[in-house]
Design a protein around this motif. Sequence first.
Motif, PDB file in Angstrom:
ATOM      1  N   LEU A 236       7.025 -10.989  -6.436  1.00 37.61           N
ATOM      2  CA  LEU A 236       6.355 -11.559  -5.272  1.00 37.61           C
ATOM      3  C   LEU A 236       5.183 -12.417  -5.750  1.00 37.61           C
ATOM      4  CD1 LEU A 236       6.528 -11.488  -2.163  1.00 37.61           C
ATOM      5  CD2 LEU A 236       4.875  -9.619  -2.226  1.00 37.61           C
ATOM      6  N   VAL A 237       5.088 -13.635  -5.233  1.00 36.32           N
ATOM      7  CA  VAL A 237       4.083 -14.586  -5.709  1.00 36.32           C
ATOM      8  C   VAL A 237       2.675 -14.046  -5.508  1.00 36.32           C
ATOM      9  CG1 VAL A 237       3.071 -16.853  -5.310  1.00 36.32           C
ATOM     10  CG2 VAL A 237       5.558 -16.601  -5.425  1.00 36.32           C
ATOM     11  N   ARG A 238       2.366 -13.573  -4.301  1.00 39.23           N
ATOM     12  CA  ARG A 238       1.025 -13.069  -4.014  1.00 39.23           C
ATOM     13  C   ARG A 238       1.075 -11.562  -3.810  1.00 39.23           C
ATOM     14  NH1 ARG A 238      -2.677 -16.978  -3.050  1.00 39.23           N
ATOM     15  NH2 ARG A 238      -1.925 -19.053  -2.478  1.00 39.23           N
ATOM     16  N   GLU A 239       0.123 -10.884  -4.417  1.00 39.06           N
ATOM     17  CA  GLU A 239       0.029  -9.455  -4.205  1.00 39.06           C
ATOM     18  C   GLU A 239      -1.436  -9.044  -4.195  1.00 39.06           C
ATOM     19  OE1 GLU A 239       0.881  -7.056  -8.031  1.00 39.06           O
ATOM     20  OE2 GLU A 239       2.435  -8.590  -7.941  1.00 39.06           O
ATOM     21  N   PRO A 240      -1.768  -7.987  -3.470  1.00 39.41           N
ATOM     22  CA  PRO A 240      -3.169  -7.565  -3.389  1.00 39.41           C
ATOM     23  C   PRO A 240      -3.626  -6.941  -4.695  1.00 39.41           C
ATOM     24  CG  PRO A 240      -1.762  -5.985  -2.292  1.00 39.41           C
ATOM     25  CD  PRO A 240      -0.874  -7.129  -2.688  1.00 39.41           C
ATOM     26  N   LEU A 241      -4.907  -7.082  -4.974  1.00 41.47           N
ATOM     27  CA  LEU A 241      -5.460  -6.473  -6.171  1.00 41.47           C
ATOM     28  C   LEU A 241      -5.809  -5.026  -5.828  1.00 41.47           C
ATOM     29  CD1 LEU A 241      -8.006  -8.202  -8.554  1.00 41.47           C
ATOM     30  CD2 LEU A 241      -7.475  -5.773  -8.553  1.00 41.47           C
ATOM     31  N   LEU A 242      -4.948  -4.121  -6.265  1.00 46.82           N
ATOM     32  CA  LEU A 242      -5.111  -2.694  -5.966  1.00 46.82           C
ATOM     33  C   LEU A 242      -5.003  -1.857  -7.231  1.00 46.82           C
ATOM     34  CD1 LEU A 242      -2.987  -2.407  -2.694  1.00 46.82           C
ATOM     35  CD2 LEU A 242      -5.463  -2.108  -2.885  1.00 46.82           C
ATOM     36  N   GLY A 243      -5.555  -2.360  -8.313  1.00 45.98           N
ATOM     37  CA  GLY A 243      -5.479  -1.634  -9.566  1.00 45.98           C
ATOM     38  C   GLY A 243      -4.191  -1.938 -10.312  1.00 45.98           C
ATOM     39  N   ALA A 244      -3.977  -1.209 -11.392  1.00 47.23           N
ATOM     40  CA  ALA A 244      -2.855  -1.490 -12.286  1.00 47.23           C
ATOM     41  C   ALA A 244      -1.542  -0.899 -11.817  1.00 47.23           C
ATOM     42  CB  ALA A 244      -3.172  -0.964 -13.690  1.00 47.23           C
ATOM     43  N   HIS A 245      -1.590   0.016 -10.852  1.00 47.56           N
ATOM     44  CA  HIS A 245      -0.369   0.700 -10.441  1.00 47.56           C
ATOM     45  C   HIS A 245      -0.242   0.724  -8.913  1.00 47.56           C
ATOM     46  CE1 HIS A 245      -0.971   2.163 -14.575  1.00 47.56           C
ATOM     47  NE2 HIS A 245       0.357   2.208 -14.627  1.00 47.56           N
ATOM     48  N   PRO A 246       0.055  -0.420  -8.304  1.00 46.71           N
ATOM     49  CA  PRO A 246       0.250  -0.441  -6.849  1.00 46.71           C
ATOM     50  C   PRO A 246       1.479   0.371  -6.457  1.00 46.71           C
ATOM     51  CG  PRO A 246       0.980  -2.503  -7.832  1.00 46.71           C
ATOM     52  CD  PRO A 246       0.305  -1.733  -8.921  1.00 46.71           C
ATOM     53  N   TRP A 247       1.420   0.935  -5.250  1.00 49.00           N
ATOM     54  CA  TRP A 247       2.501   1.787  -4.746  1.00 49.00           C
ATOM     55  C   TRP A 247       2.928   1.256  -3.386  1.00 49.00           C
ATOM     56  CZ3 TRP A 247       2.458   6.706  -1.584  1.00 49.00           C
ATOM     57  CH2 TRP A 247       3.645   7.426  -1.743  1.00 49.00           C
ATOM     58  N   PRO A 248       4.030   0.493  -3.317  1.00 45.55           N
ATOM     59  CA  PRO A 248       4.414  -0.123  -2.050  1.00 45.55           C
ATOM     60  C   PRO A 248       5.333   0.772  -1.228  1.00 45.55           C
ATOM     61  CG  PRO A 248       5.823  -0.951  -3.787  1.00 45.55           C
ATOM     62  CD  PRO A 248       4.861   0.010  -4.439  1.00 45.55           C
ATOM     63  N   ALA A 249       5.288   0.602   0.091  1.00 43.10           N
ATOM     64  CA  ALA A 249       6.313   1.157   0.955  1.00 43.10           C
ATOM     65  C   ALA A 249       7.550   0.282   0.818  1.00 43.10           C
ATOM     66  CB  ALA A 249       5.840   1.185   2.407  1.00 43.10           C
ATOM     67  N   ALA A 250       8.715   0.896   0.738  1.00 39.69           N
ATOM     68  CA  ALA A 250       9.943   0.141   0.513  1.00 39.69           C
ATOM     69  C   ALA A 250      10.360  -0.670   1.725  1.00 39.69           C
ATOM     70  CB  ALA A 250      11.077   1.093   0.116  1.00 39.69           C
ATOM     71  N   GLN A 251       9.994  -0.186   2.930  1.00 40.61           N
ATOM     72  CA  GLN A 251      10.433  -0.809   4.169  1.00 40.61           C
ATOM     73  C   GLN A 251       9.232  -1.258   4.991  1.00 40.61           C
ATOM     74  OE1 GLN A 251      13.602  -1.256   5.100  1.00 40.61           O
ATOM     75  NE2 GLN A 251      14.596  -0.107   3.447  1.00 40.61           N
ATOM     76  N   PRO A 252       9.413  -2.267   5.861  1.00 39.20           N
ATOM     77  CA  PRO A 252       8.332  -2.634   6.778  1.00 39.20           C
ATOM     78  C   PRO A 252       8.239  -1.632   7.915  1.00 39.20           C
ATOM     79  CG  PRO A 252      10.264  -3.953   7.252  1.00 39.20           C
ATOM     80  CD  PRO A 252      10.599  -3.130   6.032  1.00 39.20           C
TER      81      PRO A 252
END
Length: 436
Positions: free
Chosen positions: A242-258
């Motif tokens: 993904l081109v843009r991502e939030p700066l949330l440390g070295a290990h971001p943890w995304p939700a798989a679904q919206p």
Amino acid sequence: MRRPMGVAGAVVALVWLVLTGCTGWSGAGPGGVASTGPGGAGPAGQGASAPSGPGQGTGASAPGSASGSPAFRNEGEYGAPPRIPSAPGLPGGAHALGFARDGSGFALLAECVGVAEDPESGFCRQHVAVRDAGVERWVPRRSPLPRIHGTDGVSADLQVLGPGRALITDGGGDRPEEAWFTRDGGRSWRAVDRRTVGRVPEIPAGAVLTTDCADPAGAGPDACARKRLVVVSPADGRRRALVREPLLGAHPWPAAQPEPDGSWWVSGVDPLSGRAAVAVSRDAGRSWTVSRLPSTATTPGRGVAVVVGRDAVYAAELGELPGGEPVKNPLRALHRSLDGGRSWQRTWTTGPEAEPRTLLGVPVPGPGGRVEIGGERDGYVSVDGGRRFTLLDTGTSFVRRTPLGLLRESSRCVYELTADGVRWSEFELACEDRVG
């Protein structure tokens, strides 16, 4: 990761495997909110922490609300739960299940045979079952997965990528990871390269959001110094950064679904304070707004499970607990937002004894301050936004987000779906070997 298991308990263990198992910064002061990328929201207010002892919180109303009434209103799809046909006669046991928004779905099954006295002689056949949109039955279709020894354990996983589209992955650990993609409801499968290729400016409809290791590239979870957000594409099953991502440390943890309102959520840490933080995108990942949670923990946790209800957003902070008996899947705190995630109140702080102390999956939000927590041993419900909890008589369950609603798995082969957190529809899959 492959998990060895004996043949006699292989099918039953599949469900418990699921249950126990999952940049740019524009500058904000501690507790503030910042946006990244063009189109992001401007700075919002500071999240207010609810002063609390173990298991309680008070705190003021969120900005924009009057006398605690919600200012946030999620206009996503809420109402009667979707109806899914049962298929108790499918072979073996189901260990991965997913749906698309049109009600079509895929399930992975493992049919294990053998004797407990000689587990080495046993083996497991792996199957795929598919429900096409509008069809009132599940149909077994050819699986690309190989037959495995009964002692190897089942390692395959499934990601549904829109109507008729899915990705199956298998392997890892002591053997290379393999993947297969279908765009025709499982009638045909083709091998997919698991490497991340190229970049995308937004998350397309049907895609899954996950991570891979950016530094060093391709490293496993234990050796990864920095992760990045990647999109699993519904077009071909390939991964793209993904081109843009939030700066949330070295290990971001995304939700798989919206979530039902179309928002995407990622958790991590606020780089200024090191405290737990979340980011939300309301334009499919083109821009992000970051907010710090009013956490009391000073050490990094395991991530934050965010779920959006009709009139509130809940963020369950996960991580090791101070004092008390050690537990699996520990719940540190529950935070609530009444303005869509701009500001937060900590309504529940986990102590050494007060329950809930654990969380399986995500909370279940309902109307009027109702929220349920599925713990390791029991389920709990609150009717005041998470300040006080009482024991549920339905036992525990694992809950996760799907495009059809929240999916609850409370016992082997029995599933339930809800769209509003109150009404549930039940269906069964692969119950032939169910005991009792």
